[in-house]
Design a protein around this motif. Structure first.
Motif, PDB file in Angstrom:
ATOM      1  N   GLU A  55       0.677  -1.122  -0.025  1.00 40.95           N
ATOM      2  CA  GLU A  55      -0.005   0.079  -0.023  1.00 40.95           C
ATOM      3  C   GLU A  55       0.792   1.313  -0.011  1.00 40.95           C
ATOM      4  N   GLN A  56       1.971   1.113   0.602  1.00 45.75           N
ATOM      5  CA  GLN A  56       2.770   2.304   0.643  1.00 45.75           C
ATOM      6  C   GLN A  56       3.970   2.489  -0.560  1.00 45.75           C
ATOM      7  N   SER A  57       3.889   1.429  -1.162  1.00 50.46           N
ATOM      8  CA  SER A  57       4.741   1.408  -2.357  1.00 50.46           C
ATOM      9  C   SER A  57       4.663   2.312  -3.261  1.00 50.46           C
ATOM     10  N   SER A  58       5.423   2.883  -4.115  1.00 52.58           N
ATOM     11  CA  SER A  58       5.340   3.917  -5.140  1.00 52.58           C
ATOM     12  C   SER A  58       4.525   3.534  -6.102  1.00 52.58           C
ATOM     13  N   ALA A  59       4.505   2.149  -6.315  1.00 50.16           N
ATOM     14  CA  ALA A  59       3.441   1.391  -7.502  1.00 50.16           C
ATOM     15  C   ALA A  59       1.828   1.620  -7.171  1.00 50.16           C
ATOM     16  N   CYS A  60       1.663   1.484  -5.909  1.00 47.57           N
ATOM     17  CA  CYS A  60       0.039   1.589  -5.469  1.00 47.57           C
ATOM     18  C   CYS A  60      -0.212   2.630  -4.576  1.00 47.57           C
ATOM     19  N   ASN A  61       0.842   3.379  -4.031  1.00 49.91           N
ATOM     20  CA  ASN A  61       0.199   4.493  -3.227  1.00 49.91           C
ATOM     21  C   ASN A  61      -0.584   5.556  -3.583  1.00 49.91           C
ATOM     22  N   HIS A  62      -0.420   6.216  -4.931  1.00 55.77           N
ATOM     23  CA  HIS A  62      -1.018   6.959  -5.614  1.00 55.77           C
ATOM     24  C   HIS A  62      -2.451   6.866  -6.190  1.00 55.77           C
ATOM     25  N   MET A  63      -2.825   5.287  -6.141  1.00 59.41           N
ATOM     26  CA  MET A  63      -4.260   5.017  -6.609  1.00 59.41           C
ATOM     27  C   MET A  63      -5.133   4.784  -5.560  1.00 59.41           C
ATOM     28  N   SER A  64      -6.270   4.639  -5.971  1.00 58.80           N
ATOM     29  CA  SER A  64      -7.400   4.558  -4.766  1.00 58.80           C
ATOM     30  C   SER A  64      -8.416   3.678  -5.481  1.00 58.80           C
ATOM     31  N   GLY A  65      -9.352   3.134  -4.381  1.00 59.29           N
ATOM     32  CA  GLY A  65     -10.461   2.195  -4.813  1.00 59.29           C
ATOM     33  C   GLY A  65      -9.935   0.987  -5.597  1.00 59.29           C
ATOM     34  N   LEU A  66     -10.868   0.566  -6.260  1.00 62.66           N
ATOM     35  CA  LEU A  66     -10.514  -0.888  -6.899  1.00 62.66           C
ATOM     36  C   LEU A  66      -8.979  -0.889  -7.578  1.00 62.66           C
ATOM     37  N   SER A  67      -8.637  -0.009  -8.294  1.00 64.30           N
ATOM     38  CA  SER A  67      -7.456  -0.028  -8.804  1.00 64.30           C
ATOM     39  C   SER A  67      -6.014  -0.127  -7.606  1.00 64.30           C
ATOM     40  N   ARG A  68      -6.206   0.458  -6.527  1.00 69.12           N
ATOM     41  CA  ARG A  68      -5.481   0.451  -5.572  1.00 69.12           C
ATOM     42  C   ARG A  68      -5.598  -1.161  -4.961  1.00 69.12           C
ATOM     43  N   THR A  69      -6.686  -1.820  -4.818  1.00 65.04           N
ATOM     44  CA  THR A  69      -6.652  -3.173  -4.298  1.00 65.04           C
ATOM     45  C   THR A  69      -5.958  -4.117  -5.187  1.00 65.04           C
ATOM     46  N   ARG A  70      -6.463  -3.953  -6.588  1.00 71.19           N
ATOM     47  CA  ARG A  70      -5.775  -4.862  -7.587  1.00 71.19           C
ATOM     48  C   ARG A  70      -4.117  -4.746  -7.465  1.00 71.19           C
ATOM     49  N   CYS A  71      -3.820  -3.378  -7.572  1.00 70.96           N
ATOM     50  CA  CYS A  71      -2.453  -3.230  -7.408  1.00 70.96           C
ATOM     51  C   CYS A  71      -1.786  -3.778  -6.126  1.00 70.96           C
ATOM     52  N   VAL A  72      -2.316  -3.597  -5.022  1.00 74.09           N
ATOM     53  CA  VAL A  72      -1.714  -4.078  -3.749  1.00 74.09           C
ATOM     54  C   VAL A  72      -1.893  -5.779  -3.796  1.00 74.09           C
ATOM     55  N   ARG A  73      -2.679  -6.289  -4.148  1.00 75.85           N
ATOM     56  CA  ARG A  73      -2.875  -7.890  -4.369  1.00 75.85           C
ATOM     57  C   ARG A  73      -1.883  -8.433  -5.271  1.00 75.85           C
ATOM     58  N   GLU A  74      -1.564  -7.648  -6.383  1.00 70.26           N
ATOM     59  CA  GLU A  74      -0.625  -8.094  -7.335  1.00 70.26           C
ATOM     60  C   GLU A  74       0.710  -8.006  -6.749  1.00 70.26           C
ATOM     61  N   CYS A  75       1.046  -6.757  -6.144  1.00 74.11           N
ATOM     62  CA  CYS A  75       2.327  -6.476  -5.330  1.00 74.11           C
ATOM     63  C   CYS A  75       2.578  -7.562  -4.180  1.00 74.11           C
ATOM     64  N   VAL A  76       1.474  -7.955  -3.431  1.00 71.95           N
ATOM     65  CA  VAL A  76       1.712  -8.835  -2.367  1.00 71.95           C
ATOM     66  C   VAL A  76       2.416 -10.292  -2.987  1.00 71.95           C
ATOM     67  N   SER A  77       1.694 -10.742  -4.110  1.00 71.16           N
ATOM     68  CA  SER A  77       1.949 -11.863  -4.583  1.00 71.16           C
ATOM     69  C   SER A  77       1.547 -12.034  -6.233  1.00 71.16           C
ATOM     70  N   PRO A  78       2.456 -11.823  -6.800  1.00 74.21           N
ATOM     71  CA  PRO A  78       2.422 -11.683  -8.223  1.00 74.21           C
ATOM     72  C   PRO A  78       1.613 -13.103  -8.875  1.00 74.21           C
ATOM     73  N   SER A  79       2.245 -14.156  -8.336  1.00 75.75           N
ATOM     74  CA  SER A  79       2.036 -15.680  -8.756  1.00 75.75           C
ATOM     75  C   SER A  79       0.459 -15.611  -8.222  1.00 75.75           C
ATOM     76  N   CYS A  80       0.250 -15.509  -7.225  1.00 71.28           N
ATOM     77  CA  CYS A  80      -1.206 -15.692  -6.525  1.00 71.28           C
ATOM     78  C   CYS A  80      -2.086 -14.973  -7.187  1.00 71.28           C
ATOM     79  N   TYR A  81      -1.832 -13.581  -7.468  1.00 70.86           N
ATOM     80  CA  TYR A  81      -2.603 -12.868  -8.280  1.00 70.86           C
ATOM     81  C   TYR A  81      -2.998 -13.244  -9.659  1.00 70.86           C
ATOM     82  N   ARG A  82      -1.895 -13.884 -10.314  1.00 66.92           N
ATOM     83  CA  ARG A  82      -2.318 -14.342 -11.578  1.00 66.92           C
ATOM     84  C   ARG A  82      -3.128 -15.266 -11.573  1.00 66.92           C
TER      85      ARG A  82
END
Length: 115
Positions: A55-82
């Motif tokens: 959530e605090q990463s530069s990739a996701c911290n500027h996003m909000s709502g659903l885009s942020r949720t998707r970004c955070v999940r992909e960041c937490v585990s790219p393979s699980c997200y896929r």
């Protein structure tokens, strides 16, 4: 909405689309792989540490709502997200029935399985 889990950890979500006439009702089936997740304080703490960092990463911290949720999940585990979200991403207003499977996948793949 009814959740049916079958062998090998696959779950199916069945629901009916309600319309004006019963002849127009179309069943909708959604299937995803289910990973077992033990809801323990240690597992939650581990997942939350990664989630907070993402959530605090530069990739996701500027996003909000659903885009942020998707970004955070992909960041937490790219393979699980896929595996759980790539083919059918979360939509606005959707109840995320895959979250516990995502957490289970994350814990399993991170090698941090805790009781």
């Amino acid at each position: 909405m009814t959740r049916i889990c079958i062998l090998f950890g696959y779950c199916t979500i069945l629901s009916l689309v309600i319309s004006k006439s019963s002849a127009d009702q179309t069943p909708v089936t959604f299937t995803f792989k289910e990973f077992q997740y033990k809801d323990s304080p240690k597992n939650e703490m581990t997942f939350r540490e990664f989630e907070t960092a993402c959530e605090q990463s530069s990739a996701c911290n500027h996003m909000s709502g659903l885009s942020r949720t998707r970004c955070v999940r992909e960041c937490v585990s790219p393979s699980c997200y896929r595996e759980l979200y790539q083919v059918d991403p979360l939509e606005d207003g959707e109840i995320d029935v895959r979250l516990n499977s995502f957490k289970g996948c994350f814990i399993q793949r991170s090698g941090r399985t805790r009781n």
